[in-house]
Design a protein around this motif. Structure first.
Motif, PDB file in Angstrom:
ATOM      1  N   PHE A  77       8.518 100.816  -1.303  1.00 18.55           N
ATOM      2  CA  PHE A  77       8.284 102.138  -0.714  1.00 18.55           C
ATOM      3  C   PHE A  77       9.438 102.571   0.185  1.00 18.55           C
ATOM      4  O   PHE A  77       9.791 103.749   0.222  1.00 18.55           O
ATOM      5  N   GLU A  78      10.035 101.619   0.893  1.00 23.49           N
ATOM      6  CA  GLU A  78      11.202 101.961   1.705  1.00 23.49           C
ATOM      7  C   GLU A  78      12.346 102.459   0.823  1.00 23.49           C
ATOM      8  O   GLU A  78      13.029 103.444   1.141  1.00 23.49           O
ATOM      9  N   ALA A  79      12.560 101.789  -0.313  1.00 13.59           N
ATOM     10  CA  ALA A  79      13.626 102.203  -1.227  1.00 13.59           C
ATOM     11  C   ALA A  79      13.360 103.582  -1.812  1.00 13.59           C
ATOM     12  O   ALA A  79      14.282 104.392  -1.968  1.00 13.59           O
ATOM     13  N   LEU A  80      12.110 103.876  -2.123  1.00 12.19           N
ATOM     14  CA  LEU A  80      11.780 105.177  -2.692  1.00 12.19           C
ATOM     15  C   LEU A  80      11.862 106.290  -1.654  1.00 12.19           C
ATOM     16  O   LEU A  80      12.262 107.415  -1.964  1.00 12.19           O
ATOM     17  N   GLY A  86      17.095  99.707  -9.383  1.00 12.52           N
ATOM     18  CA  GLY A  86      16.462  98.831  -8.416  1.00 12.52           C
ATOM     19  C   GLY A  86      17.432  97.877  -7.743  1.00 12.52           C
ATOM     20  O   GLY A  86      17.386  97.678  -6.527  1.00 12.52           O
ATOM     21  N   ARG A  87      18.331  97.313  -8.506  1.00 14.63           N
ATOM     22  CA  ARG A  87      19.287  96.353  -7.959  1.00 14.63           C
ATOM     23  C   ARG A  87      20.182  96.990  -6.903  1.00 14.63           C
ATOM     24  O   ARG A  87      20.354  96.462  -5.800  1.00 14.63           O
ATOM     25  N   ARG A  88      20.732  98.141  -7.228  1.00 18.08           N
ATOM     26  CA  ARG A  88      21.676  98.749  -6.289  1.00 18.08           C
ATOM     27  C   ARG A  88      20.974  99.405  -5.098  1.00 18.08           C
ATOM     28  O   ARG A  88      21.551  99.519  -4.014  1.00 18.08           O
ATOM     29  N   GLU A  96      12.576  94.589  -9.875  1.00 13.30           N
ATOM     30  CA  GLU A  96      11.821  94.725 -11.132  1.00 13.30           C
ATOM     31  C   GLU A  96      10.855  95.907 -11.065  1.00 13.30           C
ATOM     32  O   GLU A  96      10.761  96.716 -12.005  1.00 13.30           O
ATOM     33  N   ILE A  97      10.140  96.023  -9.957  1.00 16.14           N
ATOM     34  CA  ILE A  97       9.156  97.109  -9.809  1.00 16.14           C
ATOM     35  C   ILE A  97       9.857  98.455  -9.705  1.00 16.14           C
ATOM     36  O   ILE A  97       9.444  99.448 -10.328  1.00 16.14           O
ATOM     37  N   LEU A  98      10.930  98.513  -8.938  1.00 14.99           N
ATOM     38  CA  LEU A  98      11.656  99.777  -8.773  1.00 14.99           C
ATOM     39  C   LEU A  98      12.203 100.284 -10.101  1.00 14.99           C
ATOM     40  O   LEU A  98      12.163 101.492 -10.373  1.00 14.99           O
ATOM     41  N   SER A 108       3.669 108.614  -0.320  1.00 14.68           N
ATOM     42  CA  SER A 108       3.778 108.459  -1.777  1.00 14.68           C
ATOM     43  C   SER A 108       5.161 108.931  -2.216  1.00 14.68           C
ATOM     44  O   SER A 108       5.292 109.966  -2.868  1.00 14.68           O
ATOM     45  N   PRO A 109       6.198 108.195  -1.834  1.00 20.17           N
ATOM     46  CA  PRO A 109       7.566 108.682  -2.040  1.00 20.17           C
ATOM     47  C   PRO A 109       7.985 108.806  -3.488  1.00 20.17           C
ATOM     48  O   PRO A 109       8.909 109.569  -3.801  1.00 20.17           O
ATOM     49  N   ASP A 110       7.324 108.084  -4.391  1.00 17.04           N
ATOM     50  CA  ASP A 110       7.691 108.230  -5.800  1.00 17.04           C
ATOM     51  C   ASP A 110       7.356 109.615  -6.317  1.00 17.04           C
ATOM     52  O   ASP A 110       7.992 110.118  -7.253  1.00 17.04           O
TER      53      ASP A 110
END
Length: 383
Positions: A50-53, A68-70, A12-14, A295-297
């Motif tokens: 943060f790991e995903a970003l 986000g899901r994938r 949801e956040i991603l 700050s990966p985003d």
């Protein structure tokens, strides 16, 4: 929260972050709406986001798409966990996988976790180390502390941190630099921090501040002070300085008085700079490419137009703050960027239009040689 529920929240956040909203803001919004989540849950969800970003491209390749899901499917696969065991649709878990999701992306090759447009800039700036540094930027950044020599020795600081459950180790590259090895979330509540024995500051800017020329009685100007990290480091390093902190947005400096009081040093805030200084520090607005694992985003929001605007701002700041350097004084230009456009080329352009200054030294720290990516050019005004 169960591990599956945490992943559902991260999804949801991603999705909100990938739509263009800042990660910190999105996490705060979720936290306020999720009173059921404890501190451990909030920390775990934050780590997932943060790991995903940090590794968006490679996880998207493994998961079959960039949402986000994938990304979470890709992260599970990367950790050798079968996504079907988490994506069950039961309770608060994400909905079960479709047949297509089970087969998408499984055999995709690794990719570099940077925006495609920036790769030429990145590789030209970093040469043979470019891909290695890009890979390191996909890892979680270490936490560093700076010991305040005005109040504590390294040994005393380590002991005080340990009393509050924070484990750290000294680094032989710089006296007073401590790398936290466990308990990082306890730092802000520790006695060592609250009593001003230590301050949060990455190793690379610590090394940059340690490289600046200082002597008692010098007037020092932190021209783009922000939260005051550089001014504090300098004040704690050398007694007898007269330090002024300035920022184009004075609101950014609101924490400096409390931080200075905690550290036992004096820093004057000013919105109108006047006179000459023996040292002017300009830690200018930049791409932040050296801090993208924190700050990966930000790396996914940056585009070439933003970079052009930043370099124009940097040029203007250099011209403005150089006027406050006393004859034979120094100007320290700093960025937390790894890109030549913001670093060496910026300095070369400044020197080409200003023959009153000479380059004394320059240094680029990277995750290979220190911690964050950080650049320092030390200039001297001709007598």
């Amino acid at each position: 929260m169960t591990p599956a529920a945490r992943i559902a929240s991260a999804i949801e956040i991603l999705d909100r972050v990938l739509a263009g909203h800042p990660a910190e803001q999105s996490l705060l919004r979720w936290s306020r709406a999720s009173r059921f989540a404890g501190s451990g849950d909030r920390a775990a969800v934050r780590d997932l986001v943060f790991e995903a970003l940090r590794r968006r491209n490679s996880l998207a390749a493994l998961g079959g798409g960039c949402d986000g899901r994938r990304l979470m499917i890709g992260m599970l696969r990367d950790g050798d966990t079968d996504p079907d065991t988490v994506f069950t649709g039961m309770g608060h878990a994400p909905a079960a996988l479709s047949d297509a999701e089970r087969h998408q992306g499984v055999d995709s090759p690794p990719v570099i976790d940077l925006p495609e447009w920036i790769l030429p800039f990145w590789r030209e700036s970093l040469g043979e180390e470019a891909d290695r540094i890009a890979a390191l930027m996909g890892q979680r950044a270490p936490v560093w502390l700076r010991v305040n020599g005005r109040k504590s020795s390294v040994e005393q600081a380590l002991a005080a941190l340990a009393d509050d459950g924070v484990e750290a180790k000294a680094d032989d590259r710089l006296e007073g630099a401590l790398q936290v090895t466990s308990g990082e979330r306890r730092i802000a509540r520790s006695g060592a921090y609250l009593e001003g024995l230590v301050e949060l500051q990455d190793l690379s800017p610590q090394m940059a501040c340690a490289a600046l020329p200082l002597k008692s009685g010098d007037r020092v100007l932190d021209y783009c002070a922000g939260g005051g990290g550089k001014a504090l480091a300098l004040a704690c390093r050398q007694g007898g300085l007269k330090i002024d902190a300035h920022d184009a947005d004075p609101g950014r400096m609101q924490d400096i008085p409390a931080r200075a009081a905690r550290a036992g040093v004096s820093i004057r805030l000013t919105d109108r700079v006047a006179g000459k200084y023996q040292l002017v520090v300009a830690d200018v607005p930049c791409s932040g490419s050296g801090t993208w694992r924190r700050s990966p985003d930000a790396k996914w929001r940056l585009d070439e137009k933003n970079l052009d605007n930043l370099t124009a701002t940097q040029s203007q700041i250099l011209d403005s703050c150089s006027k406050f350097v006393a004859p034979a004084g120094h100007l320290a230009y700093m960025t937390c960027s790894l890109l030549d456009e913001e670093n060496d080329r910026q300095i070369a352009a400044f020197l080409s239009r200003n023959d009153r200054f000479s380059l004394i030294s320059r240094q680029l720290w990277t995750p290979v040689t220190a911690s964050d990516g950080f650049f320092l050019a030390l200039l001297q005004r001709n007598p």
